[in-house]
Scaffold this active site. Sequence first.
Site, mmCIF file in Angstrom:
data_model
loop_
_atom_site.group_PDB
_atom_site.id
_atom_site.type_symbol
_atom_site.label_atom_id
_atom_site.label_comp_id
_atom_site.label_asym_id
_atom_site.label_seq_id
_atom_site.Cartn_x
_atom_site.Cartn_y
_atom_site.Cartn_z
ATOM 1 N N GLN A 105 -15.108 6.075 -0.815
ATOM 2 C CA GLN A 105 -15.350 7.408 -1.367
ATOM 3 C C GLN A 105 -14.396 7.758 -2.496
ATOM 4 O O GLN A 105 -13.368 7.112 -2.694
ATOM 5 C CB GLN A 105 -15.231 8.455 -0.261
ATOM 6 C CG GLN A 105 -13.892 8.480 0.439
ATOM 7 C CD GLN A 105 -13.912 9.364 1.669
ATOM 8 O OE1 GLN A 105 -13.423 10.488 1.633
ATOM 9 N NE2 GLN A 105 -14.468 8.851 2.766
ATOM 10 N N HIS A 107 -12.970 11.564 -4.582
ATOM 11 C CA HIS A 107 -12.951 13.030 -4.583
ATOM 12 C C HIS A 107 -12.895 13.545 -6.019
ATOM 13 O O HIS A 107 -12.271 12.926 -6.883
ATOM 14 C CB HIS A 107 -11.744 13.553 -3.804
ATOM 15 C CG HIS A 107 -11.685 13.056 -2.396
ATOM 16 N ND1 HIS A 107 -12.735 13.186 -1.532
ATOM 17 C CD2 HIS A 107 -10.698 12.404 -1.720
ATOM 18 C CE1 HIS A 107 -12.397 12.649 -0.366
ATOM 19 N NE2 HIS A 107 -11.180 12.160 -0.460
ATOM 20 N N GLU A 142 -5.151 14.026 -1.271
ATOM 21 C CA GLU A 142 -4.750 13.801 0.122
ATOM 22 C C GLU A 142 -3.618 12.788 0.205
ATOM 23 O O GLU A 142 -3.406 11.988 -0.705
ATOM 24 C CB GLU A 142 -5.944 13.338 0.961
ATOM 25 C CG GLU A 142 -6.576 12.040 0.518
ATOM 26 C CD GLU A 142 -7.863 11.746 1.281
ATOM 27 O OE1 GLU A 142 -7.995 10.610 1.762
ATOM 28 O OE2 GLU A 142 -8.740 12.623 1.366
ATOM 29 N N HIS A 265 -11.393 4.895 -2.541
ATOM 30 C CA HIS A 265 -10.570 4.463 -1.414
ATOM 31 C C HIS A 265 -11.402 4.444 -0.140
ATOM 32 O O HIS A 265 -12.446 5.086 -0.044
ATOM 33 C CB HIS A 265 -9.361 5.388 -1.222
ATOM 34 C CG HIS A 265 -9.733 6.808 -0.917
ATOM 35 N ND1 HIS A 265 -10.103 7.707 -1.898
ATOM 36 C CD2 HIS A 265 -9.805 7.493 0.253
ATOM 37 C CE1 HIS A 265 -10.373 8.874 -1.350
ATOM 38 N NE2 HIS A 265 -10.200 8.769 -0.040
ATOM 39 N N ARG A 284 -19.593 9.501 -2.038
ATOM 40 C CA ARG A 284 -19.519 8.209 -1.344
ATOM 41 C C ARG A 284 -20.059 7.092 -2.224
ATOM 42 O O ARG A 284 -20.980 7.292 -3.005
ATOM 43 C CB ARG A 284 -20.280 8.284 -0.023
ATOM 44 C CG ARG A 284 -19.646 9.258 0.967
ATOM 45 C CD ARG A 284 -20.427 9.374 2.255
ATOM 46 N NE ARG A 284 -19.727 10.250 3.194
ATOM 47 C CZ ARG A 284 -19.818 11.570 3.213
ATOM 48 N NH1 ARG A 284 -20.612 12.170 2.334
ATOM 49 N NH2 ARG A 284 -19.134 12.292 4.071
#
Length: 402
Positions: A105, A107, A142, A265, A284
């Site tokens: 995926q 972001h 993240e 990642h 994704r």
Amino acid sequence: MPPFALLKNPVRRYAWGSPTAIPALTGTAPDGTPQAELWLGAHPSAPSLLYGSGDGGDGSGPRPLDRLIDADPDGLLGADTVRRFGPALPFLFKVLAADRALSLQVHPTRAQAEAGYAAEQARAIPLDAPERVYKDRGHKPELLCALGDFEALCGFRPAAGTARLLDALGVLAPWAAALRTRPAEAVLPELLRSGLNADGSELAAVTSALRRTAAAGGPYGASSAAYARLAEEYPGDRGLLAALLLHHVRLTAGQALYLDAGVPHAYLRGVGVELMANSDNVLRCGLTPKHVDVDGLLAVTDFRPGEVELLAPRPTGDGFEEEYPSPAEEFRLSRLRPGAAAVRVDRPAPQILLCVSGRALLRAPGGSELPLPAGASAYLRPGAGPVGLTGPGAELFRATTG
């Protein structure tokens, strides 16, 4: 509400999760189902429950943290946090326990998320529709810190390294040639699109080559074994070819990865604590039965190859706390190892403490106390006065704002 309160946290049961790791941390009995993530925070889809007092014994019972924040944002978050991020907890804290790979995926940036959300709203795509990509207007940087041995895919490998891997496998020779003769940032988008549209014969050839190379060992044996597991876990999934373009990294306990917008990642296996901005926007690119928006994915992916930086915690000067460096404004992750003498942990910002080993104790003036054995967590509201923490031999992680 006292300065701190016990949290009761929901478990998310995804197919890739471990049936034993989270129960082992929290001291509960496994029920035979995969327990993938323990969520600590105020995400509306699965908020933590907050007890009215330190031991939950005041008769009020636990209440959803997001609703408590809605009712009193300044009291639960602090005026400065509300001013900076709005009346919502800006981070989501998790324990992640993977027995097999999560989806590959990417972001989006904040600007991409805002534009994508507005476009899907204008097209009246329901938020729960399978093809819906942007669930909110936020970005999702993240940070993942391993609690033991952990494997992941992260970022594009330099072109020469990927070409050598493909040579060793004896497959995708046109890919290797393109990586050697053309700029990587021009080639990688083409290869990613090609991989996500590969036919069954290409996937079968790559899978066979990975098995052979993994069995033979050598310089690519460990990575080939990881990719071969992906082929077993997700047979026929085109994300396997995309995965070959990425670094295979292994972390040990205490090491961390920071993942910014645009970085492809996937977490492969292991247990870690994960801290992120409070968003659910994911594009994704394989290793999943869910919707893959190839054009949308290519639009947000950062195709710059490079090396992966594994982060180690840095001392803060307090003697008991080490901080993981991160540019994210929404969150800050640190590791605490208190001793027998109380150390102050109160801050002018909201925070969540999670004990991962040993036993700690929170104490506030007036006699309020909250024991935190391994697996327990507490919410500390800002500006409520001094809070002390003790815990010889205990290890905790602190999530708060940046």
